[in-house]
Design an enzyme around this catalytic site. Structure first.
Site, mmCIF file in Angstrom:
data_model
loop_
_atom_site.group_PDB
_atom_site.id
_atom_site.type_symbol
_atom_site.label_atom_id
_atom_site.label_comp_id
_atom_site.label_asym_id
_atom_site.label_seq_id
_atom_site.Cartn_x
_atom_site.Cartn_y
_atom_site.Cartn_z
ATOM 1 N N HIS A 100 46.234 -99.509 9.452
ATOM 2 C CA HIS A 100 45.993 -98.098 8.821
ATOM 3 C C HIS A 100 45.349 -96.695 9.618
ATOM 4 O O HIS A 100 45.049 -97.317 10.214
ATOM 5 C CB HIS A 100 46.069 -98.441 7.034
ATOM 6 N N GLU A 137 42.082 -98.380 1.483
ATOM 7 C CA GLU A 137 41.490 -99.786 2.450
ATOM 8 C C GLU A 137 41.972 -99.136 3.891
ATOM 9 O O GLU A 137 41.070 -99.798 4.751
ATOM 10 C CB GLU A 137 43.312 -100.032 2.835
ATOM 11 N N HIS A 192 42.440 -105.351 7.210
ATOM 12 C CA HIS A 192 42.954 -105.594 6.183
ATOM 13 C C HIS A 192 42.294 -105.663 4.842
ATOM 14 O O HIS A 192 41.229 -106.382 4.798
ATOM 15 C CB HIS A 192 44.304 -106.212 6.160
ATOM 16 N N GLU A 274 43.117 -110.674 5.506
ATOM 17 C CA GLU A 274 43.291 -109.660 4.280
ATOM 18 C C GLU A 274 41.704 -109.993 3.319
ATOM 19 O O GLU A 274 41.520 -110.885 3.314
ATOM 20 C CB GLU A 274 44.684 -110.599 3.171
#
Length: 310
Positions: A100, A137, A192, A274
């Site tokens: 992101h 995040e 992430h 993640e």
């Protein structure tokens, strides 16, 4: 949260043979710690200043505005290793992809633009998730990526970031893959954190599945990416004490996907990690701690180093 995904996948609990490989990596890496475990997607929140601290070798940290327990955040663009460093990873190139972008929420039109991911067309990027307290995040991934970069540079690796909070949005998922390809990276890791339901805990590493469609052909990277991902998973357990996801991967800490453009379009070994579930309060308490983020970075860096050293 994988940045080229707008709809959460159905959680997969199929056991993978990689569970045994994960255990083997843990044993050879001086044993795994037992600890917590976490995702599905949730809407991001704009107030995304979180706590972070620079790694020991970084310049003096800056203060940021608060999350529940404020701590210093690593500088936006630290430059501790501009000069080449001789070490065991000299001559190796690693691309770290911070998932992101902190300003994606200001550019919704641009990030919603569809791009070709080989199997389909998906949005350029997404905003990512956040903790209930608003720690985004995108800030987490940038902080951890800085820490991983510094650890790998200290071993002599050439480290490239796909973005460093230095662009208004993105890059798009196809460009993220292209950055790794054009760098001829020996390994690429996309960082992430997930956004799943409360009670879903732990980390998981996402591996590319076999894809041949349009511009995508993962046939040459599936096996080396599995090796990379298995090593990262085992050493992430050892260094953080966190357990593999209790909701994806059947306890193996590994999950194979064929719907992520960042993996489908890669021509070099690549995985996603993640690191935990931002929407679970226990996982969020870890993700917002600077000392835990340093441990997470160590686990990722150790996994990459183990893979590159063979």
């Amino acid at each position: 949260m994988p940045y080229d995904e707008s709809v959460p996948p159905t959680p997969r609990r199929r056991p993978l043979f990689a569970a045994a490989a994960l255990a083997a990596v843990c044993l050879t890496a001086a044993g795994c710690g037992a600890g917590e475990s976490g995702g599905t997607r949730a809407a991001p929140r704009p107030g995304d200043d979180g706590s972070s601290a620079a790694p020991p070798s970084a310049p003096a940290p800056e203060k940021t505005s608060a999350s529940p327990t404020p701590s210093p955040e690593s500088p936006k663009s630290p430059k501790p290793a501009d000069r080449p460093v001789s070490g065991p990873l000299s001559g190796r190139t690693v691309v770290i992809d911070p998932g992101h972008n902190p300003d994606n929420h200001l550019h919704t039109r641009e990030i919603n633009r569809p791009v070709d991911i080989g199997t389909a067309r998906k949005e350029c990027d997404t905003t990512g998730t956040s903790t209930d307290a608003g720690y985004a995040e995108a800030r987490f991934t940038l902080d951890v990526s800085h820490r991983v970069r510094d650890l790998l540079r200290a071993q002599g690796a050439n480290v490239v970031l796909t973005q460093d909070g230095d662009r208004p949005y993105g890059p798009c998922v196809d460009e993220r893959a292209r950055i790794g390809n054009e760098a001829r990276a020996d390994a690429v890791v996309s960082v992430h954190a997930d956004g799943s339901a409360v009670g879903n805990r732990g980390f998981h590493v996402i591996l590319p599945g076999p894809v041949r469609a349009g511009k995508a052909d993962t046939s040459k990277i599936v096996e080396p990416s599995r090796d990379l991902g298995t090593r990262i998973a085992g050493l992430f357990v050892r260094d953080t004490g966190s357990a593999p996801s209790n909701y994806i991967g059947g306890g193996s800490g590994l999950d194979t996907r064929e719907d992520l453009g960042g993996l489908n379009l890669s021509t070099v070994p690549k995985v996603f990690i993640e690191c935990g579930n931002m929407r679970d309060p226990k996982d969020a308490a870890l993700l917002t701690r600077a000392d835990w983020r340093q441990k997470a970075a160590q686990g990722i860096a150790d996994g990459i180093s183990s893979y590159l050293k063979g």
